[in-house]
Design a protein around this motif. Structure first.
Motif, mmCIF file in Angstrom:
data_model
loop_
_atom_site.group_PDB
_atom_site.id
_atom_site.type_symbol
_atom_site.label_atom_id
_atom_site.label_comp_id
_atom_site.label_asym_id
_atom_site.label_seq_id
_atom_site.Cartn_x
_atom_site.Cartn_y
_atom_site.Cartn_z
ATOM 1 N N ASP A 179 -49.090 -111.309 -6.781
ATOM 2 C CA ASP A 179 -48.262 -111.908 -5.739
ATOM 3 C C ASP A 179 -46.776 -111.631 -5.942
ATOM 4 N N ARG A 180 -46.464 -110.754 -6.846
ATOM 5 C CA ARG A 180 -45.062 -110.427 -7.131
ATOM 6 C C ARG A 180 -44.534 -109.440 -6.093
ATOM 7 N N ALA A 181 -43.354 -109.668 -5.613
ATOM 8 C CA ALA A 181 -42.768 -108.799 -4.595
ATOM 9 C C ALA A 181 -42.153 -107.553 -5.222
ATOM 10 N N ASN A 182 -42.156 -106.476 -4.464
ATOM 11 C CA ASN A 182 -41.442 -105.241 -4.805
ATOM 12 C C ASN A 182 -41.908 -104.598 -6.114
ATOM 13 N N ASN A 183 -43.218 -104.662 -6.387
ATOM 14 C CA ASN A 183 -43.739 -103.929 -7.540
ATOM 15 C C ASN A 183 -43.501 -102.441 -7.355
ATOM 16 N N SER A 184 -43.246 -101.753 -8.447
ATOM 17 C CA SER A 184 -42.881 -100.340 -8.352
ATOM 18 C C SER A 184 -43.377 -99.579 -9.568
ATOM 19 N N ASN A 185 -43.470 -98.260 -9.425
ATOM 20 C CA ASN A 185 -43.777 -97.426 -10.589
ATOM 21 C C ASN A 185 -42.536 -97.190 -11.442
ATOM 22 N N ILE A 186 -41.388 -97.625 -10.974
ATOM 23 C CA ILE A 186 -40.165 -97.608 -11.785
ATOM 24 C C ILE A 186 -39.556 -99.001 -11.717
ATOM 25 N N GLU A 187 -39.770 -99.781 -12.764
ATOM 26 C CA GLU A 187 -39.208 -101.128 -12.835
ATOM 27 C C GLU A 187 -37.788 -100.991 -13.380
ATOM 28 N N THR A 188 -36.837 -100.966 -12.451
ATOM 29 C CA THR A 188 -35.469 -100.572 -12.802
ATOM 30 C C THR A 188 -34.799 -101.524 -13.788
ATOM 31 N N GLU A 189 -35.096 -102.811 -13.711
ATOM 32 C CA GLU A 189 -34.460 -103.755 -14.633
ATOM 33 C C GLU A 189 -34.878 -103.475 -16.071
ATOM 34 N N GLU B 152 -51.004 -106.594 -14.972
ATOM 35 C CA GLU B 152 -52.316 -106.575 -14.326
ATOM 36 C C GLU B 152 -52.193 -106.897 -12.841
ATOM 37 N N GLU B 153 -53.213 -106.458 -12.091
ATOM 38 C CA GLU B 153 -53.293 -106.736 -10.654
ATOM 39 C C GLU B 153 -51.973 -106.387 -9.964
ATOM 40 N N VAL B 154 -51.537 -105.155 -10.146
ATOM 41 C CA VAL B 154 -50.224 -104.734 -9.648
ATOM 42 C C VAL B 154 -50.347 -104.354 -8.170
ATOM 43 N N SER B 155 -49.979 -105.277 -7.304
ATOM 44 C CA SER B 155 -50.069 -105.056 -5.861
ATOM 45 C C SER B 155 -48.984 -104.084 -5.420
ATOM 46 N N ILE B 156 -49.421 -103.020 -4.749
ATOM 47 C CA ILE B 156 -48.496 -101.992 -4.289
ATOM 48 C C ILE B 156 -48.616 -101.865 -2.774
ATOM 49 N N ALA B 157 -47.501 -101.934 -2.098
ATOM 50 C CA ALA B 157 -47.488 -101.770 -0.652
ATOM 51 C C ALA B 157 -47.497 -100.285 -0.317
ATOM 52 N N GLY B 158 -48.430 -99.900 0.540
ATOM 53 C CA GLY B 158 -48.492 -98.536 1.050
ATOM 54 C C GLY B 158 -48.951 -98.610 2.483
ATOM 55 N N GLU B 159 -49.506 -97.526 3.015
ATOM 56 C CA GLU B 159 -50.084 -97.624 4.345
ATOM 57 C C GLU B 159 -51.159 -98.694 4.357
ATOM 58 N N ASN B 160 -51.871 -98.829 3.217
ATOM 59 C CA ASN B 160 -52.769 -99.956 2.971
ATOM 60 C C ASN B 160 -52.513 -100.435 1.553
ATOM 61 N N LYS B 161 -52.353 -101.741 1.381
ATOM 62 C CA LYS B 161 -52.034 -102.282 0.062
ATOM 63 C C LYS B 161 -53.217 -102.088 -0.888
#
Length: 282
Positions: free
Chosen positions: A33-43, A123-132
């Protein structure tokens, strides 16, 4: 919650504990349920670069260069973006502090001092795409997603996890997340782990085998000496055995740094016999 989900949840919980307690990874959390998950966690990446005394301006420029390389769009293929990212990971980002100054090389991964890197899983890294989509386990090194693992219950063939990985890399799902990914894995408790890289067809996913199954970790320079478990501890746990030998910090970075090949549009990694053959030759 169904019995199937409960069984898979138990496996996933155990795998997470294995990564943290045995392999020494940091647990970032459940990212469902975390927003803005990414393959590059900039922080995370910026903090790691700051700890290495990289200036704020160079940190921002290095991260921006990495993000641009990892972006898909304008007809860019996953293979090409992944190749650009891999080059930055392996050789570093060349940037200038100011115009007219010499380029500096900003390393995104410390290949020489493995323990200097920040290894973590989520874990359970939700990624927004054309389909999540939601990969089960994502391996981050310095905030960069280098590995993905799909886990299945023991009664479901590991190929189902491979199919899931392949589907996730399609345009209609979360293909862009895989621009940084180096190892794509699927596993269950009965068959263990199978590994490939981006766009690896199912039939080319590999199973890891040790050159000397009875060795102790201290006899293998690619396994950190703080691991004291012997392979005998994994006799009835093929998944743990494979995770132990593929995903320990030293072996993971060794495979990524020295055993990844981009060959005429196909990205490849090594079989276990190729790995140990080259090690023996050295």
């Amino acid at each position: 919650m169904s019995n199937v989900t409960q069984i898979e949840r138990l496996t996933q919980n155990r795998v997470i504990r294995f990564f943290t307690d045995t392999l020494g990874y940091r647990y970032l959390g459940d990212f469902k349920d975390r927003a803005n998950n990414s393959n590059i966690e900039t922080e995370i990446l910026e903090q790691w670069l700051e700890n290495r005394d990289v200036s704020p301006k160079l940190r921002r420029r290095a991260i921006n260069t990495l993000q641009k390389a990892a972006a898909l769009g304008g007809g860019i293929k996953l293979y090409d973006a992944n190749k650009k990212v891999y080059s930055l990971l392996r050789y570093g980002v060349k940037e200038k502090e100011e115009s007219g100054e010499h380029n500096e090389t900003i390393k995104l991964i410390d290949w020489d001092n493995v323990e200097a890197n920040a290894f973590a899983i989520a874990e359970e890294v939700s990624i927004a795409g054309e389909n999540k989509k939601r990969p089960d386990i994502v391996i981050y090194v310095n905030g960069i997603a280098l590995g993905v693992i799909e886990l299945k219950r023991s009664t479901v063939n590991v190929t189902e996890g491979i199919h899931q990985n392949l589907d996730n890399q399609k345009k209609e799902f979360i293909r862009s997340f895989f621009t940084t990914t180096q190892l794509v894995m699927a596993g269950n408790d009965t068959q263990g782990l199978r590994y490939g890289t981006i766009e690896t067809p199912e039939k080319y996913y590999l199973e890891w085998k040790e050159a000397n199954p009875k060795h102790t970790p201290q006899s293998d320079a690619s396994v950190p000496t703080h691991l004291t478990l012997a392979d005998a501890d994994f006799t009835d746990q093929p998944l743990d055995f494979h995770l132990y030998h593929v995903c320990n910090k030293h072996r993971l970075l060794d495979i990524i740094n020295n055993f990844i090949v981009f060959d005429s549009g196909v990205k490849k990694t090594c079989r276990h016999n190729q790995y140990f053959g080259i090690k023996a030759a050295k």
